[in-house]
Write an enzyme that holds these catalytic residues in place. Structure first.
Site, PDB file in Angstrom:
ATOM      1  CG  ASP A  97      -6.254  -7.292  -2.029  1.00  0.00           C
ATOM      2  OD1 ASP A  97      -7.130  -6.433  -2.152  1.00  0.00           O
ATOM      3  OD2 ASP A  97      -5.494  -7.605  -2.970  1.00  0.00           O
ATOM      4  CB  THR A  98      -9.288 -11.206  -2.830  1.00  0.00           C
ATOM      5  OG1 THR A  98      -8.368 -12.222  -2.416  1.00  0.00           O
ATOM      6  CG2 THR A  98      -8.706 -10.412  -3.983  1.00  0.00           C
ATOM      7  CG  LEU A 102      -6.948 -14.307   7.252  1.00  0.00           C
ATOM      8  CD1 LEU A 102      -5.477 -14.607   7.467  1.00  0.00           C
ATOM      9  CD2 LEU A 102      -7.260 -12.899   7.722  1.00  0.00           C
ATOM     10  CE  LYS A 125      -4.522  -3.299  -1.303  1.00  0.00           C
ATOM     11  NZ  LYS A 125      -3.989  -3.808  -2.573  1.00  0.00           N
ATOM     12  NE  ARG A 159       8.844  -9.572   2.456  1.00  0.00           N
ATOM     13  CZ  ARG A 159       7.638  -9.990   2.093  1.00  0.00           C
ATOM     14  NH1 ARG A 159       6.565  -9.501   2.657  1.00  0.00           N
ATOM     15  NH2 ARG A 159       7.503 -10.907   1.150  1.00  0.00           N
TER      16      ARG A 159
HETATM   17  P1  IMP Z   1      -5.739 -11.762  -0.486  1.00  0.00           P
HETATM   18  O1  IMP Z   1      -5.629 -13.247  -0.548  1.00  0.00           O
HETATM   19  O2  IMP Z   1      -6.236 -11.180  -1.766  1.00  0.00           O
HETATM   20  O3  IMP Z   1      -6.517 -11.254   0.700  1.00  0.00           O
HETATM   21  O4  IMP Z   1      -4.278 -11.203  -0.411  1.00  0.00           O
HETATM   22  C1  IMP Z   1      -3.551 -11.212   0.741  1.00  0.00           C
HETATM   23  C2  IMP Z   1      -2.073 -11.189   0.428  1.00  0.00           C
HETATM   24  O5  IMP Z   1      -1.775 -10.471  -0.787  1.00  0.00           O
HETATM   25  C3  IMP Z   1      -1.364 -10.458   1.524  1.00  0.00           C
HETATM   26  O6  IMP Z   1      -0.943 -11.358   2.545  1.00  0.00           O
HETATM   27  C4  IMP Z   1      -0.205  -9.825   0.795  1.00  0.00           C
HETATM   28  O7  IMP Z   1       0.888 -10.710   0.752  1.00  0.00           O
HETATM   29  C5  IMP Z   1      -0.689  -9.602  -0.622  1.00  0.00           C
HETATM   30  N1  IMP Z   1      -1.137  -8.218  -0.869  1.00  0.00           N
HETATM   31  C6  IMP Z   1      -2.394  -7.810  -1.157  1.00  0.00           C
HETATM   32  N2  IMP Z   1      -2.452  -6.477  -1.329  1.00  0.00           N
HETATM   33  C7  IMP Z   1      -1.193  -6.024  -1.127  1.00  0.00           C
HETATM   34  C8  IMP Z   1      -0.594  -4.705  -1.141  1.00  0.00           C
HETATM   35  O8  IMP Z   1      -1.221  -3.652  -1.362  1.00  0.00           O
HETATM   36  N3  IMP Z   1       0.740  -4.654  -0.897  1.00  0.00           N
HETATM   37  C9  IMP Z   1       1.488  -5.754  -0.629  1.00  0.00           C
HETATM   38  N4  IMP Z   1       0.971  -6.993  -0.577  1.00  0.00           N
HETATM   39  C10 IMP Z   1      -0.356  -7.132  -0.842  1.00  0.00           C
END
Ligand code: IMP
Ligand code: MG
Length: 185
Positions: A97-98, A102, A125, A159
């Site tokens: 997502d952001t 990772l 995303k 899930r």
């Molecule tokens: P990031 O750190 O913003 O890349 O978010 C990653 C984590 O946020 C993922 O491993 C998910 O656990 C959660 N996440 C982000 N978007 C979604 C979504 O649309 N549905 C469910 N979990 C999400």
């Protein structure tokens, strides 16, 4: 709930990603590390599509968040992880997502002296990335919607859905009333 990808489409996407991973790691032994908890379903399917010797382990990354809430502090627990020193590691997560999760998990793995670290995500995303990091393998690029199923949760539910769904206003209402009913006391 709106279906974004059916069980069959997810299966095909995971198989496609497995072919790319096999081609990239031909002749090398992989160490797959799944990011708990969202990756459990994609890891289970992905590893069975990769026809080469591998080791499989997990790492836990959690930050409190819901459909609308912003990201909380990320906590990484590597106590459950297998030894990755000198290994070619492929991190697997459910969704990018952001990118902060990772990026931080990859940085954390460097502490354990792997030979290489790459990453594979089921979903990426579109238009949400804030981190510099980019995953090496992507199953599907999706619009900016909150998705559940195939390992992905909303408040730890959904899930187990075999398909990928996007939560709609009505789903959030039903979720809230069910959550209230199932809380004893
Ligand atoms: P990031 O750190 O913003 O890349 O978010 C990653 C984590 O946020 C993922 O491993 C998910 O656990 C959660 N996440 C982000 N978007 C979604 C979504 O649309 N549905 C469910 N979990 C999400
Ligand atoms: Mg997750």
């Amino acid at each position: 709930m709106k279906t974004l990808y059916s069980e069959q489409e997810l299966h095909d996407g995971v198989a496609r990603m497995a072919r790319e991973i096999e081609a990239a790691y031909e002749g090398r032994q992989l160490t797959i590390v799944g990011v708990l908890t969202g990756s459990v379903v994609v890891v289970a399917d992905l590893i069975r599509h990769i026809d080469q010797p591998m080791r499989v382990g997990v790492i836990q990354a959690s930050s409190y968040r819901g459909a609308t809430t912003t990201r909380g502090d990320l906590v990484i627990n590597s106590e459950l992880m297998l030894d990755i020193s000198g290994r070619d590691v492929l991190l697997v997560d459910d969704i990018f997502d952001t990118g902060h999760t990772l990026e931080k998990v990859v940085a954390k793995l460097a502490d354990f002296n792997p030979n290489s670290v790459a990453s594979a995500v089921l979903l990426r995303k579109e238009g949400r990335q804030e981190a510099e990091y980019e995953p090496d393998f992507v199953g599907f690029t999706i619009p900016d919607e909150f998705v559940v199923g195939y390992g992905l949760d909303y408040e730890d539910m959904y899930r187990n859905l075999p398909f990928l769904g996007a939560l709609e206003e009505q789903d959030l209402k039903e979720h809230a009333s069910q959550a209230a009913e199932s809380t004893v006391g």
